[in-house]
Design a protein around this motif. Structure first.
Motif, PDB file in Angstrom:
ATOM      1  N   THR A 185      -3.181   0.242  -3.685  1.00 45.03           N
ATOM      2  CA  THR A 185      -2.813  -1.054  -3.139  1.00 45.03           C
ATOM      3  C   THR A 185      -2.772  -2.113  -4.232  1.00 45.03           C
TER       4      THR A 185
ATOM      5  N   HIS B 115      -8.190  -3.992   3.732  1.00 45.80           N
ATOM      6  CA  HIS B 115      -8.005  -4.554   2.385  1.00 45.80           C
ATOM      7  C   HIS B 115      -7.790  -6.065   2.426  1.00 45.80           C
TER       8      HIS B 115
ATOM      9  N   THR C 204     -10.080  -8.657   0.584  1.00 50.21           N
ATOM     10  CA  THR C 204      -9.456  -9.584  -0.369  1.00 50.21           C
ATOM     11  C   THR C 204      -9.866 -11.017  -0.073  1.00 50.21           C
TER      12      THR C 204
ATOM     13  N   LEU D 102     -10.305  -3.224  -4.789  1.00 48.22           N
ATOM     14  CA  LEU D 102      -9.699  -2.648  -3.585  1.00 48.22           C
ATOM     15  C   LEU D 102      -9.433  -1.157  -3.764  1.00 48.22           C
TER      16      LEU D 102
ATOM     17  N   THR E 204       0.845  -1.196   0.000  1.00 47.73           N
ATOM     18  CA  THR E 204       0.000   0.000   0.000  1.00 47.73           C
ATOM     19  C   THR E 204       0.876   1.240   0.000  1.00 47.73           C
TER      20      THR E 204
END
Length: 181
Positions: free
Chosen positions: A56, A119, A123, A145, A49
């Motif tokens: 990201t 995130h 994910t 994202l 990130t």
């Protein structure tokens, strides 16, 4: 360029305190990055990130040799993520070339780590939704994202912040239509 790694990732990469820097004058376009190791379906993944834009990308299903060569893994992942976002090839090459001399440090900003934790949760959910690591479209997950609104000072999208920093206007939606122009 500086990549700030979590303790878990530093241990996996086998970087000692003596090989880390405290800070570095970073003159690259995007500045510092954060990196963390996480597991998805018992496979190692690394999330990166950017501190300036919160852009990201994730390197999925990586092995120990790839992790030990973190610089190459980062450059390859950054190039692919930018290519998937339809950035100009010359711009991508310039940004990747800026990463030729990477240095590593410990993390210092808990807010960036918080974004990364969110995130990682998203994910893992998207991987489950898409049928797992073997069936998922990694590029679409990364795009999603970067199109998830983040509450920083105001609601913002990291892909828009990246576009602003790079002087390019990008769409925040993952789907475009002729009516969106």
């Amino acid at each position: 360029m500086l990549i700030r790694c979590t303790a878990k990732l530093l241990k996996e990469v086998d970087l000692t305190n003596s090989s880390l820097v405290d800070s570095v004058q970073d003159e690259s376009t995007l500045g510092e990055w954060y990196a963390n190791l996480f597991f998805a379906q018992r496979k190692k993944c690394i999330i990166f990130t950017n501190t300036r834009t919160l852009f990201t990308f994730v390197s999925f299903n990586v092995n120990r040799a790839e992790i030990r060569n973190l610089g190459e893994l980062f450059r390859r992942g950054l190039g692919k993520a930018l290519l998937d976002e339809d950035f100009d090839g010359a711009l991508i090459q310039r940004l990747v070339n800026e990463c030729s001399r990477l240095q590593f440090a410990k993390t210092t900003d808990r807010s960036i780590l918080g974004v990364m934790v969110d995130h990682v949760k998203n994910t893992k959910w998207m991987l489950m939704r898409d049928g797992g690591l073997a069936r998922a479209d990694y590029s679409q997950i990364i795009k999603q994202l970067n199109r998830t609104p983040l509450l920083t000072k105001e609601f913002t999208y990291s892909i828009e912040e990246l576009g602003r920093v790079l002087g390019t206007r990008l769409l925040t939606s993952t789907h475009t239509s002729s009516n969106s122009l």
